[in-house]
Design an enzyme around this catalytic site. Structure first.
Site, PDB file in Angstrom:
ATOM      1  CG  ASN A 163     -21.859   2.944   0.373  1.00 22.66           C
ATOM      2  OD1 ASN A 163     -22.115   3.343   1.515  1.00 22.66           O
ATOM      3  ND2 ASN A 163     -21.507   1.703   0.131  1.00 22.66           N
ATOM      4  CD  GLU A 167     -23.423  -3.834  -0.871  1.00 26.48           C
ATOM      5  OE1 GLU A 167     -24.166  -3.681   0.111  1.00 26.48           O
ATOM      6  OE2 GLU A 167     -22.187  -3.765  -0.816  1.00 26.48           O
ATOM      7  CG  HIS A 176     -24.379  -7.193   4.704  1.00 27.73           C
ATOM      8  ND1 HIS A 176     -23.663  -8.053   5.498  1.00 27.73           N
ATOM      9  CD2 HIS A 176     -23.627  -6.077   4.592  1.00 27.73           C
ATOM     10  CE1 HIS A 176     -22.514  -7.486   5.851  1.00 27.73           C
ATOM     11  NE2 HIS A 176     -22.469  -6.283   5.305  1.00 27.73           N
ATOM     12  NE  ARG A 178     -24.670   0.305   2.514  1.00 24.70           N
ATOM     13  CZ  ARG A 178     -23.901   0.410   3.595  1.00 24.70           C
ATOM     14  NH1 ARG A 178     -23.109   1.464   3.753  1.00 24.70           N
ATOM     15  NH2 ARG A 178     -23.894  -0.515   4.529  1.00 24.70           N
ATOM     16  NE  ARG A 208     -19.788  -3.500  12.377  1.00 22.67           N
ATOM     17  CZ  ARG A 208     -20.252  -3.405  11.144  1.00 22.67           C
ATOM     18  NH1 ARG A 208     -20.696  -4.489  10.515  1.00 22.67           N
ATOM     19  NH2 ARG A 208     -20.284  -2.249  10.523  1.00 22.67           N
TER      20      ARG A 208
END
Length: 394
Positions: free
Chosen positions: A9, A381, A177, A88, A238
């Site tokens: 990742n 994940e 996501h 990923r 964010r």
């Protein structure tokens, strides 16, 4: 199939990795390189039963970081001989609807999508290149954050913007996501003893990045993130939803250009802007000590989640479960309770005892017999990437 899959990742300033046993799902090694490009970088490599292996210093770029990861395996073990490497990749645009074996054409397509994810897609490709050189002949598989969200119907992914923007520049809602949502939706269905195709879920992935996704019959029906991961919920750094006219207004009154506004909203917004820190644990600690700004930050954060839950309930018409996942979603009981407070008329309620009980397991936190189940499902994940890679290579 026996063997291990190495999952990489490669993020904007970090590299996380896990070595996963295909048969047992055990993790013989995992680790991360943090603060790439900074002077105070850190590589932490963990092997069960062994002392942690650490290396501090500067990792100038992602290639240096990845080579340091390979060196950690050589020096601290275990032997690294993967049957596949799963990567990923943040943005697959509309081209990649699922995991793919990576050849030169696929890598070039990921590079072409870099304007949609400039901090991620280029370094994702760096990870692929380093892995190709380290493991010649080993399948390299890309799993895309956007793939699960491509089932969005046109009325969900279409923005009301000029046709040229949509057709020439590909402006639309993509959502992110997706790897987490795919895993969590499947696990939630198993927990409830139902088929994914029979369930309507609202998945709340709450971490440093945060999103809400309406999942209808195992497919994404709507999601809060948009063309980029900036839209939607309040996040660590964010802003989430703001008036689109904000950039023009700040250009007129503050002299900021579009890049400056984008930088501020993406890296200096969210909890960081409201409370002085993007770490939810620190925000909650400050709020408990009486910090008014931290309390406001929590109120804004949870109100935005509650608004999306209500909106997605209306879109789905029937909701079988609300599912919390991600670092905040899995571990912050107060945020879970506040985010769903006031939705009792919709059958959505949290049992205080169940919610506050410490656990890392999949669990139900709604009262027994609740009309809408409220679940906590830890995301994985890395396993989802390994699973998709395994399916692809047969």
């Amino acid at each position: 199939m026996a063997g291990h899959i190495l999952v990489l990742n490669t993020g904007s300033s970090s590299i996380k990795y896990e070595l996963i046993d295909v048969r047992s799902r055990a993790r013989p090694a995992r680790g991360a390189v943090e603060r790439i490009g900074e002077d105070e970088g850190l590589l932490a490599h963990h092997v069960p039963g062994a002392a942690p292996y650490e290396r501090k210093g500067r990792f100038g770029d992602h290639e240096q970081g990845l080579r340091a990861v390979l060196a950690a395996f050589r020096e601290a073990g275990p032997e690294l001989d993967p049957v596949a490497v799963g990567h990923r990749v943040v943005h697959g645009g509309t081209r990649f609807t699922g995991a793919v074996l990576l050849g030169e054409a696929e890598i070039a397509a990921i590079e072409e999508l870099a304007p949609l994810a400039p901090l991620h897609n280029p370094v994702n490709v760096t990870g692929v290149r380093v892995a190709q050189a380290a493991f010649p002949g080993v399948p390299q598989v890309a799993v895309f954050d956007t793939a699960f969200q491509l089932s969005l119907p046109p009325e969900a992914h279409t923005y009301a913007v000029p046709r040229e923007w949509r057709e020439r520049y590909g402006v639309r809602r993509f959502g992110f996501h997706g790897t987490s949502c795919a895993y969590v939706s499947r696990r939630a269905a198993a927990f409830l003893g139902r088929e994914p195709s029979a369930l309507n879920l609202i998945v709340l992935h709450l971490g440093n990045g945060a999103s809400a996704t309406a999942v209808e019959g195992g497919r994404s029906a709507d999601t809060s993130m948009g063309l980029t991961p900036l839209e939607g919920l309040v996040m660590g750094t964010r802003s989430g939803d703001v008036d689109p006219a904000l950039a023009g207004y700040l250009s007129r009154v503050a002299g900021l250009d579009a890049a400056g506004v984008e930088e501020a909203l993406g890296r200096h917004g969210g909890l960081l802007a409201l409370a002085g820190t993007g770490d939810m644990r620190e925000v909650r600690s400050r709020a408990s000590a009486g910090d008014a700004e931290a309390r406001l930050a929590l109120a804004v954060y949870c109100r935005r989640i509650r608004k999306y839950v209500g909106a997605y309930y209306a879109l789905l018409g029937r909701v079988d479960a609300v599912v919390f996942t991600g670092g905040v979603g899995e571990h912050d009981a107060a945020t879970r309770a506040a985010s769903l407070g006031g939705l009792e008329r919709l059958g959505v309620t949290v049992d205080p005892g169940r919610n506050e009980a410490a656990s890392d397991a999949e669990r139900e936190i709604s009262p027994p017999g609740a009309e809408v189940a409220v679940l906590v499902v830890p995301t994985d994940e890395e396993w989802e990437i390994a699973r998709q890679a395994l399916e692809l290579i047969g």
